[in-house]
Design an enzyme around this catalytic site. Structure first.
Site, PDB file in Angstrom:
ATOM      1  N   GLY A  37      40.483  30.119 137.504  1.00 34.69           N
ATOM      2  CA  GLY A  37      39.066  30.314 137.780  1.00 34.69           C
ATOM      3  C   GLY A  37      38.265  29.213 137.116  1.00 34.69           C
ATOM      4  O   GLY A  37      38.661  28.693 136.076  1.00 34.69           O
ATOM      5  N   GLN A  84      30.928  25.064 133.748  1.00 34.79           N
ATOM      6  CA  GLN A  84      32.033  24.409 133.036  1.00 34.79           C
ATOM      7  C   GLN A  84      32.193  22.948 133.444  1.00 34.79           C
ATOM      8  O   GLN A  84      32.843  22.179 132.739  1.00 34.79           O
ATOM      9  CB  GLN A  84      33.355  25.150 133.293  1.00 34.79           C
ATOM     10  N   CYS A 144      40.620  30.157 128.586  1.00 34.91           N
ATOM     11  CA  CYS A 144      39.493  29.553 129.289  1.00 34.91           C
ATOM     12  C   CYS A 144      39.659  28.039 129.233  1.00 34.91           C
ATOM     13  O   CYS A 144      40.003  27.496 128.184  1.00 34.91           O
ATOM     14  CB  CYS A 144      38.194  29.961 128.590  1.00 34.91           C
ATOM     15  N   LEU A 145      39.414  27.366 130.352  1.00 33.74           N
ATOM     16  CA  LEU A 145      39.564  25.912 130.381  1.00 33.74           C
ATOM     17  C   LEU A 145      38.573  25.223 129.446  1.00 33.74           C
ATOM     18  O   LEU A 145      38.794  24.075 129.066  1.00 33.74           O
ATOM     19  CB  LEU A 145      39.403  25.385 131.809  1.00 33.74           C
ATOM     20  N   HIS A 171      35.105  37.493 133.692  1.00 36.11           N
ATOM     21  CA  HIS A 171      35.120  36.295 132.848  1.00 36.11           C
ATOM     22  C   HIS A 171      34.286  35.181 133.485  1.00 36.11           C
ATOM     23  O   HIS A 171      33.483  34.534 132.804  1.00 36.11           O
ATOM     24  CB  HIS A 171      36.589  35.863 132.667  1.00 36.11           C
ATOM     25  N   GLU A 172      34.473  34.976 134.800  1.00 35.71           N
ATOM     26  CA  GLU A 172      33.767  33.875 135.464  1.00 35.71           C
ATOM     27  C   GLU A 172      32.271  34.177 135.601  1.00 35.71           C
ATOM     28  O   GLU A 172      31.439  33.276 135.433  1.00 35.71           O
ATOM     29  CB  GLU A 172      34.392  33.576 136.829  1.00 35.71           C
ATOM     30  N   HIS A 206      30.441  33.381 132.528  1.00 34.99           N
ATOM     31  CA  HIS A 206      30.118  31.954 132.357  1.00 34.99           C
ATOM     32  C   HIS A 206      28.729  31.632 132.910  1.00 34.99           C
ATOM     33  O   HIS A 206      28.029  30.774 132.376  1.00 34.99           O
ATOM     34  CB  HIS A 206      31.132  31.077 133.086  1.00 34.99           C
TER      35      HIS A 206
HETATM   36 NI    NI Z   1      36.462  30.491 131.282  1.00 37.05          NI
END
Ligand code: NI
Length: 176
Positions: free
Chosen positions: A51, A56, A98-99, A140-141, A144
């Site tokens: 995701g 991000q 998370c990236l 989670h997304e 963000h």
């Molecule tokens: Ni994330």
């Protein structure tokens, strides 16, 4: 030249853009969004991740791309202006990463099931619902888009440990 396979730099904590509340995507944004979507997928698959939210990659728009099992059955999902419209009282705990916090993982407890309403690239409304990984990933997304990160659900002790470890590892990476 930038094309649909262009990889975008992923912002890493503590980048302040990761803490901003993103604004809704409007019709005027669609040209930019249609360019951004394939680049976000390329960036997510390369990372690799399941995701990626627009903030991000520095775009403060309510836009998310997801693909929960790219190696098994690719199922790319684009969520524009997603919102949680229902959730279970029952909670579930899963390990999340998370990236934007590379190599950091922790157990996060969230509603076990959610239903999300969103728009597609043509402006049509859809709903998606699920539990397990899908539920956790959706939450989670969407977090963000509100400047919320999974570490915000941890105790301050755990959060600080994780953030210190991340900072140390990022410093070492830069030093190499
Ligand atoms: Ni994330």
């Amino acid at each position: 030249m930038a094309n649909e396979n262009t990889l975008l730099p992923i912002l890493i904590v503590p980048d302040p853009l990761l803490r901003k509340v993103c604004r809704p995507v409007t019709a005027e944004d669609m040209k930019r969004v249609k360019t951004l979507i394939p680049q976000m997928f390329a960036t997510m698959y390369k990372a690799p991740g399941i995701g990626l939210a627009a903030p991000q990659v520095g775009a403060l728009l309510r836009l998310v791309v997801m693909d929960l099992a790219p190696e098994k059955i690719p199922n790319p999902i684009v969520l524009i202006n997603p919102e949680i419209i229902a959730q279970s009282d029952e909670k579930a705990t899963r390990e999340e990463g998370c990236l934007s916090l590379p190599d950091q993982y922790a157990d996060v407890t969230r509603p076990a099931w959610v239903k999300v309403r969103y728009q597609d690239e043509d402006g049509h409304k859809h709903e998606i619902e699920g539990d397990g990984l899908l539920s956790a990933c959706l939450q989670h997304e969407i977090d963000h888009l509100n400047g919320v990160l999974f570490v915000d659900y941890l105790s301050s002790l755990k959060r600080n440990m994780l953030l210190r470890k991340l900072a140390k590892e990022q410093k070492e990476r830069k030093g190499r």
